[in-house]
Design a protein around this motif. Structure first.
Motif, mmCIF file in Angstrom:
data_model
loop_
_atom_site.group_PDB
_atom_site.id
_atom_site.type_symbol
_atom_site.label_atom_id
_atom_site.label_comp_id
_atom_site.label_asym_id
_atom_site.label_seq_id
_atom_site.Cartn_x
_atom_site.Cartn_y
_atom_site.Cartn_z
ATOM 1 N N ASN A 1 0.742 -1.124 -0.031
ATOM 2 C CA ASN A 1 -0.029 -0.126 0.106
ATOM 3 C C ASN A 1 0.796 1.196 0.008
ATOM 4 N N GLY A 2 1.976 1.170 0.486
ATOM 5 C CA GLY A 2 2.872 2.637 0.678
ATOM 6 C C GLY A 2 4.077 2.684 0.129
ATOM 7 N N GLY A 3 4.289 1.640 -0.834
ATOM 8 C CA GLY A 3 5.646 1.531 -1.686
ATOM 9 C C GLY A 3 6.856 1.465 -0.441
ATOM 10 N N GLY A 4 6.564 0.810 0.458
ATOM 11 C CA GLY A 4 7.612 0.674 1.621
ATOM 12 C C GLY A 4 8.095 1.988 2.485
ATOM 13 N N SER A 5 7.261 2.973 2.483
ATOM 14 C CA SER A 5 7.636 4.205 3.069
ATOM 15 C C SER A 5 7.432 4.139 4.584
ATOM 16 N N VAL A 6 6.297 3.127 4.855
ATOM 17 C CA VAL A 6 5.949 3.071 6.299
ATOM 18 C C VAL A 6 6.500 1.747 6.767
ATOM 19 N N CYS A 7 6.908 1.630 7.996
ATOM 20 C CA CYS A 7 7.498 0.624 8.779
ATOM 21 C C CYS A 7 7.447 0.456 10.145
ATOM 22 N N ILE A 8 7.441 -0.649 10.591
ATOM 23 C CA ILE A 8 6.805 -1.081 12.091
ATOM 24 C C ILE A 8 8.204 -1.737 12.563
ATOM 25 N N TYR A 9 8.704 -1.365 13.967
ATOM 26 C CA TYR A 9 9.730 -2.171 14.758
ATOM 27 C C TYR A 9 9.097 -2.571 15.894
ATOM 28 N N VAL A 10 9.295 -3.880 16.268
ATOM 29 C CA VAL A 10 8.611 -4.244 17.547
ATOM 30 C C VAL A 10 10.016 -5.111 18.269
ATOM 31 N N PHE A 11 9.990 -4.748 19.539
ATOM 32 C CA PHE A 11 11.119 -5.227 20.457
ATOM 33 C C PHE A 11 10.324 -5.944 21.699
ATOM 34 N N GLY A 12 10.880 -7.136 21.939
ATOM 35 C CA GLY A 12 10.219 -7.673 22.967
ATOM 36 C C GLY A 12 10.619 -9.389 23.043
ATOM 37 N N SER A 13 10.008 -9.944 23.752
ATOM 38 C CA SER A 13 10.024 -11.401 23.937
ATOM 39 C C SER A 13 8.700 -12.129 24.094
ATOM 40 N N GLY A 14 8.460 -13.160 23.290
ATOM 41 C CA GLY A 14 7.209 -13.813 23.450
ATOM 42 C C GLY A 14 6.096 -12.979 23.276
ATOM 43 N N LEU A 15 5.299 -12.645 24.253
ATOM 44 C CA LEU A 15 3.930 -12.150 24.251
ATOM 45 C C LEU A 15 4.106 -10.641 24.816
ATOM 46 N N HIS A 16 5.352 -10.101 25.280
ATOM 47 C CA HIS A 16 5.735 -9.070 25.953
ATOM 48 C C HIS A 16 6.406 -8.021 24.922
ATOM 49 N N VAL A 17 5.688 -6.841 24.690
ATOM 50 C CA VAL A 17 6.421 -6.142 23.710
ATOM 51 C C VAL A 17 6.783 -4.800 24.583
ATOM 52 N N SER A 18 8.371 -4.534 24.663
ATOM 53 C CA SER A 18 9.055 -3.617 25.373
ATOM 54 C C SER A 18 8.934 -2.263 24.650
ATOM 55 N N GLU A 19 9.279 -2.421 23.266
ATOM 56 C CA GLU A 19 9.024 -1.130 22.495
ATOM 57 C C GLU A 19 8.446 -1.450 21.113
ATOM 58 N N TRP A 20 7.870 -0.422 20.684
ATOM 59 C CA TRP A 20 6.987 -0.409 19.447
ATOM 60 C C TRP A 20 7.306 0.893 18.671
ATOM 61 N N ASP A 21 8.207 0.803 17.837
ATOM 62 C CA ASP A 21 8.211 1.986 16.924
ATOM 63 C C ASP A 21 7.973 2.050 15.541
ATOM 64 N N THR A 22 7.720 3.133 14.809
ATOM 65 C CA THR A 22 7.349 3.219 13.314
ATOM 66 C C THR A 22 8.142 4.100 12.817
ATOM 67 N N SER A 23 8.270 4.164 11.259
ATOM 68 C CA SER A 23 8.818 5.337 10.778
ATOM 69 C C SER A 23 8.068 5.548 9.510
ATOM 70 N N ALA A 24 8.244 6.642 8.665
ATOM 71 C CA ALA A 24 7.640 7.003 7.685
ATOM 72 C C ALA A 24 8.724 7.889 6.820
ATOM 73 N N LYS A 25 8.884 7.493 5.684
ATOM 74 C CA LYS A 25 9.882 8.163 4.634
ATOM 75 C C LYS A 25 9.055 9.099 3.823
ATOM 76 N N VAL A 26 9.516 10.220 3.757
ATOM 77 C CA VAL A 26 8.764 11.361 2.957
ATOM 78 C C VAL A 26 9.781 12.304 1.989
ATOM 79 N N GLY A 27 9.046 12.851 1.203
ATOM 80 C CA GLY A 27 9.868 13.677 0.161
ATOM 81 C C GLY A 27 9.247 14.988 0.404
ATOM 82 N N ALA A 28 8.014 15.479 -0.021
ATOM 83 C CA ALA A 28 7.287 16.761 0.068
ATOM 84 C C ALA A 28 7.171 17.212 1.495
ATOM 85 N N TYR A 29 7.020 18.394 1.742
ATOM 86 C CA TYR A 29 6.883 18.960 3.186
ATOM 87 C C TYR A 29 5.390 18.401 3.675
#
Length: 196
Positions: free
Chosen positions: A106-134
Motif C-alpha cells: 500500500n505504501g511503496g515501503g515508506s511506512v515501517c514497523i519495529y517491534v522489540f520484546g520477547s514472546g507475548l511481551h512488547v517492550s518497545e514499538w516504533d514506526t517510521s515513515a519516509k517522505v519527500g514533500a513537506y
C-alpha cells in the motif's frame, strides 16, 4: 386563561430542558452521528467519518486538519510516545532486533514497523515513515490488525527525510494479535503478529 397559562408553562419547561442539554447530548441526538472510542476517548462524528477513522488505511488518507475537526490529534492515549524527524542527509540505518517490516503493497515501503520484546511481551514499538514533500503528520498505533486505534504519536513536520515515532508500552499482548502502524496522510499499514 388556563389554556394560555398552560402553553406558557410548557414553553418554559421546554426552554429549560434545552438550556440544560449539553452540546454533546445535542450532537448525539442527530441520527447521522455516532459516538466511537478512539485511543480511550469517546468522540462523536458522522457515520461516514467514523467508518474512515476505524479503517487504518482510510485513516492514513485523512489530513491532520480533518482528524482534528472530530477531536483526533497527536499524543492521544499514551503520553510516553516520542518522535523525531531525521533528514535524509543524517539517516544512519537503525536496525531493529526482534520483528520489523514495511508495507510494500500500500505504501511503496515508506511506512515501517519495529517491534522489540520477547514472546507475548512488547517492550518497545516504533514506526517510521519516509517522505519527500513537506508535510506535518503523526503516527497511529493499532491492535487487532487495525481494529482498534490505541494511541497516537507527537505531531512532526519535515521534508526529504524520515519521521520516527517511539513508544515503550512494556505490555503483554494476546497470542496471535496483530499490531500495526499508520501515519496521517502517508500511505501504508505495516503489521507484525505477536507470537509466543
Amino acid at each position: 386563561m388556563r389554556k394560555n397559562g398552560g402553553a406558557f408553562a410548557i414553553t418554559i419547561a421546554a426552554a429549560m430542558v434545552l438550556a440544560f442539554t449539553s452540546p454533546a447530548e445535542a450532537r448525539n441526538s442527530n441520527p447521522d452521528e455516532v459516538t466511537i472510542n478512539v485511543a480511550g476517548e469517546s468522540l462523536t462524528m458522522t457515520a461516514d467519518m467514523a467508518s474512515r477513522v476505524q479503517d487504518p488505511v482510510k485513516f492514513s488518507q485523512l489530513t491532520v486538519e480533518q482528524l482534528a475537526a472530530v477531536g483526533i490529534h497527536a499524543n492521544m492515549g499514551h503520553a510516553s510516545v516520542h518522535g523525531a524527524f531525521i533528514p535524509d542527509s543524517k539517516s544512519g540505518g537503525i536496525q531493529p532486533n526482534n520483528a520489523s517490516g514495511c508495507d510494500w503493497t500500500n505504501g511503496g515501503g515508506s511506512v515501517c514497523i519495529y517491534v522489540f520484546g520477547s514472546g507475548l511481551h512488547v517492550s518497545e514499538w516504533d514506526t517510521s515513515a519516509k517522505v519527500g514533500a513537506y508535510r506535518c503528520t503523526y503516527a497511529s498505533y493499532w491492535i487487532n490488525n487495525g481494529q482498534w486505534l490505541i494511541t497516537t504519536g507527537p505531531e512532526l513536520c519535515g521534508q526529504n527525510g524520515t519521521f520516527w515515532s517511539y513508544w515503550k508500552p512494556n505490555a503483554d499482548y494476546l497470542a496471535n494479535r496483530s499490531i500495526c502502524n499508520t501515519w496521517v496522510g502517508i500511505a501504508g499499514k505495516p503489521c507484525e503478529t505477536i507470537t509466543p
